[in-house]
Design a protein around this motif. Sequence first.
Motif, short mmCIF file in Angstrom:
data_model
loop_
_atom_site.label_atom_id
_atom_site.label_comp_id
_atom_site.label_asym_id
_atom_site.label_seq_id
_atom_site.Cartn_x
_atom_site.Cartn_y
_atom_site.Cartn_z
N ARG A 1 -24.02 -42.88 31.49
CA ARG A 1 -24.71 -42.41 32.69
C ARG A 1 -24.14 -41.11 33.24
O ARG A 1 -24.23 -40.83 34.43
CB ARG A 1 -24.74 -43.48 33.79
CG ARG A 1 -25.18 -44.86 33.34
CD ARG A 1 -26.46 -44.85 32.54
NE ARG A 1 -27.61 -44.29 33.28
CZ ARG A 1 -28.79 -44.00 32.71
NH1 ARG A 1 -28.97 -44.18 31.41
NH2 ARG A 1 -29.77 -43.51 33.44
N THR A 2 -23.54 -40.30 32.33
CA THR A 2 -23.12 -38.95 32.71
C THR A 2 -23.84 -37.90 31.87
O THR A 2 -23.32 -36.80 31.67
CB THR A 2 -21.59 -38.77 32.56
OG1 THR A 2 -21.21 -39.00 31.19
CG2 THR A 2 -20.82 -39.71 33.46
N GLY A 3 -25.00 -38.23 31.37
CA GLY A 3 -25.76 -37.29 30.55
C GLY A 3 -25.42 -37.37 29.08
O GLY A 3 -25.68 -36.43 28.32
N ALA B 1 -19.15 -38.94 41.72
CA ALA B 1 -18.88 -40.37 41.61
C ALA B 1 -19.99 -41.19 42.26
O ALA B 1 -20.38 -42.24 41.75
CB ALA B 1 -17.53 -40.72 42.24
N GLU B 2 -20.53 -40.69 43.36
CA GLU B 2 -21.56 -41.45 44.09
C GLU B 2 -22.86 -41.52 43.29
O GLU B 2 -23.48 -42.59 43.18
CB GLU B 2 -21.81 -40.81 45.46
CG GLU B 2 -20.64 -40.89 46.42
CD GLU B 2 -19.53 -39.90 46.09
OE1 GLU B 2 -19.78 -38.92 45.31
OE2 GLU B 2 -18.41 -40.10 46.56
N SER B 3 -23.28 -40.39 42.71
CA SER B 3 -24.52 -40.41 41.93
C SER B 3 -24.33 -41.21 40.64
O SER B 3 -25.25 -41.90 40.18
CB SER B 3 -25.00 -38.99 41.61
OG SER B 3 -24.11 -38.33 40.72
N PHE C 1 -25.12 -46.05 37.22
CA PHE C 1 -24.40 -47.05 36.42
C PHE C 1 -24.64 -48.46 36.94
O PHE C 1 -24.88 -49.39 36.16
CB PHE C 1 -22.90 -46.71 36.46
CG PHE C 1 -22.03 -47.68 35.71
CD1 PHE C 1 -22.06 -47.75 34.32
CD2 PHE C 1 -21.14 -48.51 36.39
CE1 PHE C 1 -21.24 -48.63 33.63
CE2 PHE C 1 -20.32 -49.39 35.70
CZ PHE C 1 -20.37 -49.46 34.32
N SER C 2 -24.60 -48.63 38.26
CA SER C 2 -24.72 -49.98 38.82
C SER C 2 -26.11 -50.56 38.64
O SER C 2 -26.28 -51.78 38.60
CB SER C 2 -24.34 -49.98 40.31
OG SER C 2 -25.26 -49.18 41.06
N SER C 3 -27.12 -49.69 38.51
CA SER C 3 -28.50 -50.18 38.36
C SER C 3 -28.93 -50.25 36.90
O SER C 3 -30.08 -50.63 36.63
CB SER C 3 -29.46 -49.28 39.14
OG SER C 3 -29.48 -47.98 38.61
N THR C 4 -28.04 -49.91 35.99
CA THR C 4 -28.38 -49.96 34.56
C THR C 4 -27.31 -50.74 33.79
O THR C 4 -27.38 -51.95 33.65
CB THR C 4 -28.53 -48.53 33.99
OG1 THR C 4 -27.36 -47.76 34.29
CG2 THR C 4 -29.75 -47.83 34.56
N LEU D 1 -15.63 -49.00 41.62
CA LEU D 1 -16.24 -48.28 40.50
C LEU D 1 -16.06 -46.77 40.66
O LEU D 1 -15.74 -46.07 39.69
CB LEU D 1 -17.72 -48.63 40.40
CG LEU D 1 -18.03 -50.01 39.81
CD1 LEU D 1 -19.51 -50.34 39.97
CD2 LEU D 1 -17.65 -50.07 38.33
N CYS D 2 -16.25 -46.26 41.87
CA CYS D 2 -16.07 -44.82 42.09
C CYS D 2 -14.63 -44.41 41.82
O CYS D 2 -14.38 -43.35 41.21
CB CYS D 2 -16.50 -44.44 43.50
SG CYS D 2 -18.29 -44.46 43.78
#
Length: 207
Positions: free
Chosen positions: A12-14, A95-97, A102-105, A145-146
């Motif tokens: 989830r970082t591209g 970290a927030e984005s 990440f949390s929704s996938t 997580l952040c």
Amino acid sequence: MPLDVIGAGVGRTGTYSLKLAINQLGLGPSHHMEEVILNMPRQLPLWQAAVAGNADWQAIYDGYPAAVDWPTAGFHRELYAANPTARFILTHRSAESWYESFSSTIYKLISNVDAAPEPMRPWLEMTIAVIAKTGFPLGLDRDGLCAAFEAHIATVKATIPASQLLVYQVKEGWEPLCAFLGVPVPEGPFPRTNDRSEFWDKVSAAA
């Protein structure tokens, strides 16, 4: 074939966009978690062994001169030791984005392993182990997580020599990536892909 380009950024970082970019630049094919999903009978046992401390990197990356995303990102220390001249790319975002994505996938998926179809569970268990190894065990809240995300970035920077490391956001596009890899900037836009709906489409392929 030794690895030449290694992605140390977590999911989830591209990382999927980076995989496509590396392939487009002629430096692939690039390994990605999708390769595990699509080649489960061969890839899964190899990664299960790696989690257990018995990695066969040559077998895992046979035919892949590049690798990004998990499971690779969870082994950046070991892969640097095994490929000391490789070039590393640390994809990141705020970290927030990252948490929101990440949390929704990925985190949502692995947190519900007991509800997953039986054929998916060995893959999910391996994935859980790799993600925990990277610093993200199950049960962390937003702040946890952040903090773990920032800690991973710091760990990679402390592990890989600066001359071999590109700290990179895919929104920066072709120029910094191509400069680091020593290749011309291609025509056309940088690949943008793997939004949250695409993530769930890929997961369904593992079921």
